[in-house]
Write a protein that holds these residues in place. Structure first.
Motif, PDB file in Angstrom:
ATOM      1  N   ILE A 190     -71.483 -75.693  34.715  1.00 53.59           N
ATOM      2  CA  ILE A 190     -71.719 -76.160  33.588  1.00 53.59           C
ATOM      3  C   ILE A 190     -72.928 -75.343  32.827  1.00 53.59           C
ATOM      4  O   ILE A 190     -72.802 -74.993  31.737  1.00 53.59           O
ATOM      5  CB  ILE A 190     -72.014 -77.672  33.355  1.00 53.59           C
ATOM      6  CG1 ILE A 190     -70.816 -78.345  33.673  1.00 53.59           C
ATOM      7  CG2 ILE A 190     -72.613 -78.130  32.156  1.00 53.59           C
ATOM      8  CD1 ILE A 190     -70.759 -79.921  33.806  1.00 53.59           C
TER       9      ILE A 190
ATOM     10  N   LEU B  21     -65.841 -84.174  27.953  1.00 55.72           N
ATOM     11  CA  LEU B  21     -66.616 -83.071  28.485  1.00 55.72           C
ATOM     12  C   LEU B  21     -65.654 -81.991  27.917  1.00 55.72           C
ATOM     13  O   LEU B  21     -66.466 -80.908  27.501  1.00 55.72           O
ATOM     14  CB  LEU B  21     -66.261 -83.010  30.099  1.00 55.72           C
ATOM     15  CG  LEU B  21     -67.173 -83.933  30.683  1.00 55.72           C
ATOM     16  CD1 LEU B  21     -66.943 -84.093  32.169  1.00 55.72           C
ATOM     17  CD2 LEU B  21     -68.607 -83.538  30.744  1.00 55.72           C
ATOM     18  N   THR B  25     -67.272 -78.912  25.863  1.00 59.78           N
ATOM     19  CA  THR B  25     -67.067 -77.399  26.044  1.00 59.78           C
ATOM     20  C   THR B  25     -66.525 -76.607  24.850  1.00 59.78           C
ATOM     21  O   THR B  25     -67.144 -75.541  24.495  1.00 59.78           O
ATOM     22  CB  THR B  25     -66.076 -77.200  27.073  1.00 59.78           C
ATOM     23  OG1 THR B  25     -66.550 -78.045  28.131  1.00 59.78           O
ATOM     24  CG2 THR B  25     -65.794 -76.020  27.535  1.00 59.78           C
ATOM     25  N   LYS B  51     -73.609 -82.554  29.187  1.00 62.72           N
ATOM     26  CA  LYS B  51     -72.317 -82.679  30.097  1.00 62.72           C
ATOM     27  C   LYS B  51     -73.042 -82.797  31.600  1.00 62.72           C
ATOM     28  O   LYS B  51     -72.120 -83.776  32.194  1.00 62.72           O
ATOM     29  CB  LYS B  51     -71.612 -81.343  30.159  1.00 62.72           C
ATOM     30  CG  LYS B  51     -71.013 -80.872  28.795  1.00 62.72           C
ATOM     31  CD  LYS B  51     -70.625 -79.632  28.546  1.00 62.72           C
ATOM     32  CE  LYS B  51     -69.503 -79.069  29.592  1.00 62.72           C
ATOM     33  NZ  LYS B  51     -69.091 -77.489  29.177  1.00 62.72           N
TER      34      LYS B  51
END
Lengths: 200, 94
Positions: A190, B21, B25, B51
């Motif tokens: 991430i 999520l 993104t 996130k």
């Protein structure tokens, strides 16, 4: 049924978290190296980062997020005593991990084909900041990919144990810990994804 | 919460978490199309932090875990942030 053996699920979980902390500090150190060199060579990092394939990076981000969900769901399935569903969800997670590695192969393959790999002739002619970016790119995504492979092995072990009912609805801490490891891999990605692929 | 009674997260919750999520993104990819220099980096890092918090809370089950674990995780992230700040104090003001 009387359990005579001693079991400490909370201790097992805390042990797993302590291990995850060492991993976070390992990658945290690498992120600090990245941040310092980025602040010293902002233009070189900018040029080098724009050569990465954002599309493959985005696909791999989605792959990891979905696989994180499937492994989390497999724990719900085992808690509810649904062995078949748990096995399918773990299998799907392993397949997603494979997809990630195949994408990585094509991504790295294209870079190597263009002569950009550690120690290549072309790398040595690049500017200092670009050289640092690509070195960090290979080291950080490489170390991350290694964690993907380890995560796959852990998930395969979990799959076999669920199949043999060694992991069942009253004893599933191994699957939980395996899941935590898989989520760690996701956590690192991430941060890697925007820092390497997007900010260019 | 007793030690041997575990909270079971239902599939639907995980589905929603994934949807959020994926949306975040898409948002990160979208904002980096605009070149706003430092602002883009800040936005990307803020979204990444959100996130990571969501993954820790729901996927990694910290929401339902004991306070000890939650505090330990918070401390580690605090430590990393602290080392970042100290390193940059050195590099920016030497």
């Amino acid at each position: 049924m009387i359990h005579t053996e001693h079991r400490d699920d909370f201790g097992a979980k805390m042990g797993m978290w302590l291990f995850i902390f060492t991993e976070l500090l390992l990658f945290g150190g690498l992120f600090i190296v990245y941040a310092v060199y980025r602040s010293q060579y902002p233009d070189d990092f900018h040029i080098a980062a724009s050569q990465l394939n954002t599309f493959i990076g985005t696909i791999n981000t989605i792959v990891l997020l979905v696989s994180s969900m499937t492994v989390a769901m497999s724990i719900t399935a085992i808690q509810k005593g649904n062995k078949k569903l748990a096995m399918s969800l773990i299998a799907i997670t392993i397949i997603f991990a494979l997809v990630f590695m195949v994408n990585k192969y094509f991504e790295w393959g294209a870079k190597v084909h263009h002569g950009i790999y550690p120690g290549s002739e072309l790398m040595l002619t690049l500017k200092r900041g670009e050289l640092l970016f690509f070195s960090l790119y290979y080291f950080m995504t490489g170390l991350h990919a290694l964690h993907i492979i380890v995560g796959m092995i852990i998930l395969i072990v979990a799959f076999v144990k669920v199949k043999n009912s060694k992991i069942n609805n009253s004893d599933y801490v191994l699957l939980e810990n395996g899941g935590l490891y898989w989520h760690l891999v996701d956590l690192i990605w991430i941060f890697l994804f925007p820092l390497l692929y997007l900010i260019s | 919460m007793t030690m041997n009674k575990h909270h079971i997260t239902d599939y639907k919750t995980y589905g929603w978490v994934l949807a959020i999520l994926l949306f975040l993104t898409a948002l990160t990819v979208y904002i980096t199309w605009f070149d706003l220099k430092a602002l883009t980096i800040a936005a990307a890092l803020v979204i990444a932090s959100v996130k990571v918090t969501i993954v820790l809370t729901y996927f990694m089950h910290l929401k339902y875990d004991s306070l000890v674990l939650r505090l330990m995780v918070a401390m580690v992230f605090l430590l990393i942030a602290l080392v970042f700040v100290l390193t940059f104090f050195d590099y920016l003001f030497r």
